[in-house]
Design a protein around this motif. Structure first.
Motif, PDB file in Angstrom:
ATOM      1  N   THR A 220       0.843  -1.210   0.000  1.00  0.00           N
ATOM      2  CA  THR A 220       0.000   0.000   0.000  1.00  0.00           C
ATOM      3  C   THR A 220       0.872   1.252   0.000  1.00  0.00           C
ATOM      4  O   THR A 220       0.506   2.279  -0.575  1.00  0.00           O
ATOM      5  CB  THR A 220      -0.948   0.007   1.209  1.00  0.00           C
ATOM      6  OG1 THR A 220      -1.564  -1.264   1.290  1.00  0.00           O
ATOM      7  CG2 THR A 220      -2.037   1.049   1.051  1.00  0.00           C
ATOM      8  N   ILE A 223       1.431   1.854  -3.404  1.00  0.00           N
ATOM      9  CA  ILE A 223       0.240   2.415  -4.076  1.00  0.00           C
ATOM     10  C   ILE A 223       0.257   3.938  -3.906  1.00  0.00           C
ATOM     11  O   ILE A 223       0.155   4.703  -4.866  1.00  0.00           O
ATOM     12  CB  ILE A 223      -1.077   1.868  -3.470  1.00  0.00           C
ATOM     13  CG1 ILE A 223      -1.181   0.355  -3.645  1.00  0.00           C
ATOM     14  CG2 ILE A 223      -2.292   2.556  -4.109  1.00  0.00           C
ATOM     15  CD1 ILE A 223      -2.461  -0.270  -3.080  1.00  0.00           C
ATOM     16  N   THR A 224       0.437   4.375  -2.656  1.00  0.00           N
ATOM     17  CA  THR A 224       0.404   5.822  -2.414  1.00  0.00           C
ATOM     18  C   THR A 224       1.635   6.487  -3.031  1.00  0.00           C
ATOM     19  O   THR A 224       1.559   7.626  -3.496  1.00  0.00           O
ATOM     20  CB  THR A 224       0.311   6.124  -0.905  1.00  0.00           C
ATOM     21  OG1 THR A 224       1.363   5.433  -0.244  1.00  0.00           O
ATOM     22  CG2 THR A 224      -0.998   5.665  -0.332  1.00  0.00           C
ATOM     23  N   GLN A 227       0.772   7.057  -6.520  1.00  0.00           N
ATOM     24  CA  GLN A 227      -0.131   8.209  -6.675  1.00  0.00           C
ATOM     25  C   GLN A 227       0.656   9.520  -6.578  1.00  0.00           C
ATOM     26  O   GLN A 227       0.409  10.464  -7.339  1.00  0.00           O
ATOM     27  CB  GLN A 227      -1.236   8.162  -5.609  1.00  0.00           C
ATOM     28  CG  GLN A 227      -2.230   7.056  -5.899  1.00  0.00           C
ATOM     29  CD  GLN A 227      -3.227   6.808  -4.764  1.00  0.00           C
ATOM     30  OE1 GLN A 227      -2.919   7.005  -3.593  1.00  0.00           O
ATOM     31  NE2 GLN A 227      -4.409   6.322  -5.106  1.00  0.00           N
ATOM     32  N   ILE A 348     -11.879   8.130   0.629  1.00  0.00           N
ATOM     33  CA  ILE A 348     -10.488   8.488   0.336  1.00  0.00           C
ATOM     34  C   ILE A 348     -10.307   9.044  -1.074  1.00  0.00           C
ATOM     35  O   ILE A 348      -9.659  10.075  -1.265  1.00  0.00           O
ATOM     36  CB  ILE A 348      -9.523   7.278   0.577  1.00  0.00           C
ATOM     37  CG1 ILE A 348      -8.078   7.607   0.161  1.00  0.00           C
ATOM     38  CG2 ILE A 348      -9.962   6.013  -0.118  1.00  0.00           C
ATOM     39  CD1 ILE A 348      -7.430   8.689   0.944  1.00  0.00           C
ATOM     40  N   ASN A 349     -10.908   8.371  -2.050  1.00  0.00           N
ATOM     41  CA  ASN A 349     -10.632   8.819  -3.417  1.00  0.00           C
ATOM     42  C   ASN A 349     -11.336  10.131  -3.741  1.00  0.00           C
ATOM     43  O   ASN A 349     -10.843  10.916  -4.546  1.00  0.00           O
ATOM     44  CB  ASN A 349     -10.963   7.714  -4.414  1.00  0.00           C
ATOM     45  CG  ASN A 349      -9.958   6.583  -4.255  1.00  0.00           C
ATOM     46  OD1 ASN A 349      -8.753   6.812  -4.319  1.00  0.00           O
ATOM     47  ND2 ASN A 349     -10.427   5.377  -3.981  1.00  0.00           N
ATOM     48  N   PHE A 526      -6.365   8.423   8.105  1.00  0.00           N
ATOM     49  CA  PHE A 526      -6.734   7.340   7.185  1.00  0.00           C
ATOM     50  C   PHE A 526      -5.509   6.535   6.721  1.00  0.00           C
ATOM     51  O   PHE A 526      -5.520   5.301   6.724  1.00  0.00           O
ATOM     52  CB  PHE A 526      -7.446   7.940   5.960  1.00  0.00           C
ATOM     53  CG  PHE A 526      -7.839   6.926   4.927  1.00  0.00           C
ATOM     54  CD1 PHE A 526      -9.084   6.312   4.970  1.00  0.00           C
ATOM     55  CD2 PHE A 526      -6.958   6.558   3.907  1.00  0.00           C
ATOM     56  CE1 PHE A 526      -9.441   5.357   4.027  1.00  0.00           C
ATOM     57  CE2 PHE A 526      -7.299   5.604   2.962  1.00  0.00           C
ATOM     58  CZ  PHE A 526      -8.553   5.010   3.025  1.00  0.00           C
ATOM     59  N   GLY A 531      -6.123   2.865   5.031  1.00  0.00           N
ATOM     60  CA  GLY A 531      -5.551   2.706   3.691  1.00  0.00           C
ATOM     61  C   GLY A 531      -4.992   1.305   3.508  1.00  0.00           C
ATOM     62  O   GLY A 531      -5.454   0.535   2.665  1.00  0.00           O
ATOM     63  N   ASN A 558     -13.716  -3.685  -3.215  1.00  0.00           N
ATOM     64  CA  ASN A 558     -12.980  -2.421  -3.128  1.00  0.00           C
ATOM     65  C   ASN A 558     -13.167  -1.596  -4.408  1.00  0.00           C
ATOM     66  O   ASN A 558     -13.547  -0.427  -4.368  1.00  0.00           O
ATOM     67  CB  ASN A 558     -11.492  -2.715  -2.891  1.00  0.00           C
ATOM     68  CG  ASN A 558     -10.668  -1.439  -2.761  1.00  0.00           C
ATOM     69  OD1 ASN A 558     -10.455  -0.713  -3.734  1.00  0.00           O
ATOM     70  ND2 ASN A 558     -10.223  -1.150  -1.560  1.00  0.00           N
TER      71      ASN A 558
HETATM   72  O1  LIG Z   1      -5.403   1.464   0.001  1.00  0.00           O
HETATM   73  C1  LIG Z   1      -5.491   2.285  -1.108  1.00  0.00           C
HETATM   74  C2  LIG Z   1      -4.902   3.651  -0.809  1.00  0.00           C
HETATM   75  O2  LIG Z   1      -5.400   4.139   0.345  1.00  0.00           O
HETATM   76  C3  LIG Z   1      -5.122   4.627  -1.932  1.00  0.00           C
HETATM   77  O3  LIG Z   1      -4.690   5.911  -1.558  1.00  0.00           O
HETATM   78  C4  LIG Z   1      -6.540   4.661  -2.460  1.00  0.00           C
HETATM   79  O4  LIG Z   1      -6.593   5.483  -3.586  1.00  0.00           O
HETATM   80  C5  LIG Z   1      -7.048   3.282  -2.791  1.00  0.00           C
HETATM   81  O5  LIG Z   1      -8.377   3.328  -3.233  1.00  0.00           O
HETATM   82  C6  LIG Z   1      -6.918   2.363  -1.612  1.00  0.00           C
HETATM   83  O6  LIG Z   1      -7.400   1.091  -1.936  1.00  0.00           O
END
Ligand SMILES: O[C@H]1[C@H](O)[C@@H](O)[C@H](O)[C@@H](O)[C@H]1O
Length: 654
Positions: A220, A223-224, A227, A348-349, A526, A531, A558
């Motif tokens: 994760t 993932i961030t 982003q 969150i999104n 969060f 997250g 999800n």
């Molecule tokens: O765990 C992830 C994370 O927190 C991301 O920032 C979010 O965009 C995703 O949707 C989530 O599944």
């Protein structure tokens, strides 16, 4: 019934699975506790040095379970002191590139879309289709990924996902028109779905128990990180006059190819190999990833649990059907999907997507600056996820999730309150055009900025002196670009910023600091827990036979809620206002808190094979409670009976 009471009839197998050691029953003045008999050299030596009696002496319940806690901790420490080979980190990082691509591909599209809609003259519908097609494809392919995982294994699925990412990136960066772009976005979505459900499972299955939470949470973090990188790339390439979007969308090919090449050399998950009867290969892989540790115990425990599971899960039919008809997996699935649902329902999104506007509300008027500052939001999300990596093995999944969702709920309320204050002090519309051609629009009828801003067809055009509003009007938005009004002083870039400001989707307000504070607190709450934890917990709560299917369904949930929340946000805001929408998310987060409080057991430090037992009895029966002596007792209810797992001083609770 007091939690210190332990029933007579308990399921020894569950408990031995649960703690991974042999357990003894000790009759303790009418009360029974469970203490662990040493089974390995390391445990007995540590146990002796800790002065632990393991012979079943009729000690007081609290001291026997306290000794059990000491012994457990000593054993864990010993295990952690054994060298954890660097290979497992390499494996986790290469797998987590899948997480990076997840974050990059979902994050990059907002910046790319600003350029795409101009260069390809995309309608609002096409923009929506290009954004949501990827998420929809991910939802479907996550479900398909469960089947592929069971059939071909984790490694092949990760190879497949990185192949899709590579092909998708190439198609996107060379697309001659919107139809090919859509094809590329669908291909990337298929990769996303498969990667999102496979990577956490693969990392969890390869990691030693004491590192599992941390290593899966690294996914994760990636993932961030993806982003955040996407926001930087978006910012950098937004200066290009032409084709900036091709670089934005195409750059994902690099990490995708790196992952593909890495996985040509990385091994299959040992658990999947054992399940498939490829025992020699499984032993080889286990030795490779455990370095100089003795793998016999782990190998046997996986093998035994597979044999047990085969008996337990009996019956034919699709795995999802068997999961739903077998209570422990049904409960695990309920918890896993519920966590993923509440992760997305906490918005969150929406918050991430909306952060540029929130920043504009705070007085950042330059669009480009707002895009760069939105990168700061992504960076904050990333940094606080790092905190989650650090916390997960220290405080455990349950406490981390609970603390996180509570903080999320409170900060959402603060965000909502900030929006409410802004709405209540909304600036008035002072100028109503006299020209009948201009005056006869819905926009010009709004008396305040708030209703004007909530109407997607209108925007607020104003000028000010310092912080005092001079003149303001509500005018229709330019259909081709929401950056301008359809007519008047805000329709012309050269007049804007000198004489007038154009606020689309927001109102100027002096309460923006409240909203900004809410945003930062939201991310801080969060990102470390809600997250990563839904992904981490899902990777460990299902028995092997149900693991890929369980993760596939949870990932599907999800993605489905992701698309649902993002597609409904603007409508929600329109009908219930922004503060209404954020109060709604806050109430949903509160529901999530109750759900987690009642249903999520702690899985920290347990072997994957032990975790199934946590779901063997009715839900909502695991946790930490105060014992009669005011100490904290970790307990689990198995087959209607309560068992102490540890008995620690309140200051030293696992
Ligand atoms: O765990 C992830 C994370 O927190 C991301 O920032 C979010 O965009 C995703 O949707 C989530 O599944």
């Amino acid at each position: 019934m007091s939690r210190k009471q332990v029933d007579h009839d308990y399921n020894l197998r569950s408990m031995s699975n649960l703690m991974g050691e042999r357990w003894k029953k000790v009759n303790d003045g009418g009360e029974r506790s469970l203490i662990k008999a040493p089974s390995s050299a390391s445990i007995s030596s540590q146990g002796a040095s800790a002065g632990v009696s393991t012979a079943g002496a009729p000690a007081a319940a609290s001291s026997s379970s306290s000794s059990t806690g000491d012994l457990e901790r000593a054993a864990r420490k010993q295990f952690q002191q054994d060298v954890t080979p660097g290979f497992v980190y390499v494996l986790a990082v290469f797998s987590a590139l899948g997480g990076f691509l997840f974050g990059y591909d979902t994050g990059v599209i907002s910046g790319a879309m600003l350029l795409l809609k101009r260069e390809l003259d995309l309608s609002a519908l096409w923009q929506e289709v290009l954004i949501s097609s990827t998420v929809a494809a991910a939802a479907l392919s996550a479900l398909l990924g469960g089947f592929l995982n069971g059939l071909f294994g984790r490694r092949v699925c990760i190879l497949l996902a990185s192949f899709f990412f590579t092909v998708g990136g190439i198609v996107l960066s060379t697309a001659p028109g919107k139809e090919v772009l859509l094809t590329g976005r669908l291909i990337v979505g298929v990769g996303l779905g498969i990667a999102s459900m496979t990577v956490p499972v693969y990392i969890a299955e390869a990691s030693p128990p004491h590192l599992r939470g941390q290593l899966v949470t690294v996914n994760t973090l990636f993932i961030t990180g993806g982003q955040f990188t996407a926001s930087l790339i978006d910012g950098a390439f937004s200066y290009l006059k032409h084709d900036g979007w091709r670089y934005m969308l195409g750059l994902s090919v690099l990490p995708a190819m790196l992952q593909f090449m890495g996985f040509l050399f990385l091994p299959e998950s040992p658990r999947w190999l054992i399940q498939r009867g490829l025992t020699q290969k499984a032993r080889r892989v286990l030795s490779q990833i455990r370095g100089n540790q003795n793998i016999d115990e782990e190998y046997d425990s996986i093998k035994n649990s597979i044999e047990e599971e085969e008996k337990d899960s009996g019956g034919d039919g699709p795995v999802i059907w068997r999961m739903l008809t077998y209570p422990p997996t049904r409960r695990a699935l309920f918890v896993g999907c519920g966590l993923q649902m509440f992760q997305q329902l906490s918005g969150i999104n929406t918050v991430m997507y909306y952060s540029a506007t929130i920043l504009q509300m705070s007085g950042v008027r330059d669009d480009r600056l707002a895009i760069w500052l939105a990168g700061l939001t992504a960076l904050t999300n990333f940094l606080f996820t790092l905190l989650g990596v650090w916390l997960v093995e220290r405080v455990g999944r349950r406490k981390l999730s609970l603390g996180s969702i509570l903080g999320t709920c409170l900060s959402l309320s603060l965000l909502a309150f900030g929006f409410l204050m802004s709405a209540q002090h909304s600036p008035p519309v002072t100028f109503h055009p006299l020209d009948p051609a201009m005056a006869n629009t819905t926009c010009s009828k709004y008396p305040l900025c708030e209703p004007c801003m909530l109407d997607p067809g209108c925007g607020f055009c104003y000028s000010e002196n310092g912080s005092a509003l001079l003149t303001s009007s509500c005018v229709p938005v330019n259909k081709a670009s929401t950056e301008h009004a359809a007519w008047g002083r805000c329709s012309n870039s050269s007049l804007m910023s000198e004489q007038a400001y154009w606020a689309y989707n927001y109102c100027p307000t002096s309460y923006s600091w409240l909203v900004l504070l809410g945003l930062v607190l939201y991310l801080a709450a969060f990102a470390p827990g809600m997250g990563p934890m839904p992904w981490t917990i899902n990777s460990e709560i299902y028995p092997l036979w149900a693991r890929s299917t369980g993760n596939a369904w949870a990932a599907g949930v999800n993605w489905t809620f992701n698309i649902l929340v993002s597609l409904t946000f603007l409508h929600l805001a329109q009908y219930f206002t922004y503060y209404g929408a954020f109060f709604l998310y806050s109430s949903l987060a509160l529901l999530g808190f109750i759900f987690i409080y009642g249903c999520l057991p702690e899985t920290k430090g347990r072997r994957l094979e032990e975790i199934e037992a946590l779901f063997e009895n009715q839900l909502c029966s695991c946790g930490v409670s105060d014992s009669d002596e005011g100490r904290q007792v970790e307990y689990i209810r198995v087959k209607g009976s309560n068992y102490h797992l540890s008995d620690n001083d309140a200051s030293d609770v696992d």
